[in-house]
Write a protein that holds these residues in place. Structure first.
Motif, PDB file in Angstrom:
ATOM      1  N   VAL A   1      31.117  52.405  36.413  1.00  0.00           N
ATOM      2  CA  VAL A   1      31.438  52.152  37.816  1.00  0.00           C
ATOM      3  C   VAL A   1      30.880  50.805  38.242  1.00  0.00           C
ATOM      4  O   VAL A   1      31.572  49.994  38.852  1.00  0.00           O
ATOM      5  CB  VAL A   1      30.903  53.278  38.726  1.00  0.00           C
ATOM      6  N   ILE A   2      29.624  50.547  37.905  1.00  0.00           N
ATOM      7  CA  ILE A   2      28.996  49.293  38.303  1.00  0.00           C
ATOM      8  C   ILE A   2      29.691  48.119  37.623  1.00  0.00           C
ATOM      9  O   ILE A   2      29.995  47.102  38.253  1.00  0.00           O
ATOM     10  CB  ILE A   2      27.490  49.288  37.959  1.00  0.00           C
ATOM     11  N   VAL A   3      29.951  48.239  36.335  1.00  0.00           N
ATOM     12  CA  VAL A   3      30.636  47.171  35.605  1.00  0.00           C
ATOM     13  C   VAL A   3      32.020  46.941  36.201  1.00  0.00           C
ATOM     14  O   VAL A   3      32.456  45.808  36.378  1.00  0.00           O
ATOM     15  CB  VAL A   3      30.741  47.513  34.102  1.00  0.00           C
ATOM     16  N   GLY A   4      32.719  48.016  36.536  1.00  0.00           N
ATOM     17  CA  GLY A   4      34.056  47.907  37.099  1.00  0.00           C
ATOM     18  C   GLY A   4      34.083  47.202  38.436  1.00  0.00           C
ATOM     19  O   GLY A   4      35.004  46.446  38.733  1.00  0.00           O
ATOM     20  N   LEU A   5      33.061  47.422  39.264  1.00  0.00           N
ATOM     21  CA  LEU A   5      32.996  46.732  40.540  1.00  0.00           C
ATOM     22  C   LEU A   5      32.628  45.264  40.361  1.00  0.00           C
ATOM     23  O   LEU A   5      33.053  44.404  41.110  1.00  0.00           O
ATOM     24  CB  LEU A   5      31.978  47.414  41.469  1.00  0.00           C
ATOM     25  N   PHE A   6      31.823  44.983  39.350  1.00  0.00           N
ATOM     26  CA  PHE A   6      31.421  43.605  39.065  1.00  0.00           C
ATOM     27  C   PHE A   6      32.603  42.796  38.561  1.00  0.00           C
ATOM     28  O   PHE A   6      32.854  41.688  39.018  1.00  0.00           O
ATOM     29  CB  PHE A   6      30.294  43.621  38.025  1.00  0.00           C
ATOM     30  N   ALA A   7      33.330  43.331  37.624  1.00  0.00           N
ATOM     31  CA  ALA A   7      34.455  42.610  37.043  1.00  0.00           C
ATOM     32  C   ALA A   7      35.465  43.614  36.509  1.00  0.00           C
ATOM     33  O   ALA A   7      35.362  44.049  35.371  1.00  0.00           O
ATOM     34  CB  ALA A   7      33.971  41.704  35.927  1.00  0.00           C
ATOM     35  N   PRO A   8      36.439  44.027  37.329  1.00  0.00           N
ATOM     36  CA  PRO A   8      37.400  45.035  36.893  1.00  0.00           C
ATOM     37  C   PRO A   8      38.023  44.783  35.525  1.00  0.00           C
ATOM     38  O   PRO A   8      38.233  45.734  34.780  1.00  0.00           O
ATOM     39  CB  PRO A   8      38.448  45.023  38.013  1.00  0.00           C
ATOM     40  N   PRO A   9      38.287  43.534  35.116  1.00  0.00           N
ATOM     41  CA  PRO A   9      38.841  43.355  33.763  1.00  0.00           C
ATOM     42  C   PRO A   9      37.889  43.831  32.666  1.00  0.00           C
ATOM     43  O   PRO A   9      38.327  44.298  31.628  1.00  0.00           O
ATOM     44  CB  PRO A   9      39.064  41.837  33.670  1.00  0.00           C
ATOM     45  N   LEU A  10      36.576  43.719  32.901  1.00  0.00           N
ATOM     46  CA  LEU A  10      35.618  44.217  31.907  1.00  0.00           C
ATOM     47  C   LEU A  10      35.749  45.723  31.756  1.00  0.00           C
ATOM     48  O   LEU A  10      35.715  46.249  30.659  1.00  0.00           O
ATOM     49  CB  LEU A  10      34.186  43.892  32.324  1.00  0.00           C
ATOM     50  N   LEU A  11      35.889  46.413  32.867  1.00  0.00           N
ATOM     51  CA  LEU A  11      36.020  47.861  32.823  1.00  0.00           C
ATOM     52  C   LEU A  11      37.317  48.254  32.122  1.00  0.00           C
ATOM     53  O   LEU A  11      37.320  49.125  31.264  1.00  0.00           O
ATOM     54  CB  LEU A  11      35.986  48.452  34.228  1.00  0.00           C
TER      55      LEU A  11
END
Length: 175
Positions: free
Chosen positions: A73-83
């Motif tokens: 969730v945190i990674v996705g909010l930081f950079a959705p392409p990473l998620l």
């Protein structure tokens, strides 16, 4: 979740050791009652651009497959392409697409190239806006810091999509 007014707080570091030290300090001060963190991770990006979640803690989700839904969730909010690149399950990509579509007038997340260039680390945390200033100041060794408002609804959508995906992975493994 602490409240409806959430902030994404990011600190960027030249080295993983400094990020880990600040993360330990962040968690210690939270334990002492100085503030409340919804979720936080330490991300490291190698010279080839591969991102790893090094440390994480997230009260909003419990069980974990791979590196855990809370970190996702945190990674996705930081950079959705990473998620999207690291998550399992087609539903998560659809959720990210719907969230991004609903934010045409504002960018969702924080630029990964600026705050997590190759060969660096970052702390990425979600906090109630009441605590954002304190959490940002707690990132003592960070070279750069930023706080950005995020929607609690978006956080919940990502969390639910990740939990669903995690359950599907768990069922597949068990069968």
């Amino acid at each position: 979740m602490a409240g409806d007014n959430l902030m994404l707080v990011v600190g960027s570091y030249d080295d993983e050791a400094s990020a880990s030290e600040d993360y330990a300090g962040l968690k210690s001060a939270e334990k002492d009652g100085d503030y409340e963190v919804v979720g936080a991770v330490v991300l490291s990006r190698d010279a080839d651009g591969k991102v790893e979640v090094k440390e994480h803690g997230d009260k909003s989700v419990g069980h974990g497959a791979a590196w855990g839904a809370g970190a996702g969730v945190i990674v996705g909010l930081f950079a959705p392409p990473l998620l999207a690149a690291t998550a399992v399950g087609a539903g998560i990509g659809a959720i990210i697409g719907a969230i991004k579509k609903g934010h045409d007038e504002k960018e969702l997340g924080v630029d990964v190239e600026q705050y997590l260039p190759p060969g660096s680390s970052a702390i990425v945390a979600v906090v109630d806006d009441t605590w954002a200033d304190r959490v940002e100041k707690a990132l003592l060794k960070a070279d750069k810091r930023i706080s950005k408002a995020i929607d609690a609804d978006d956080y919940d959508k990502l969390r639910k999509a990740l939990e669903k995906s995690e359950d599907e992975v768990s069922k597949a493994v068990e069968s």
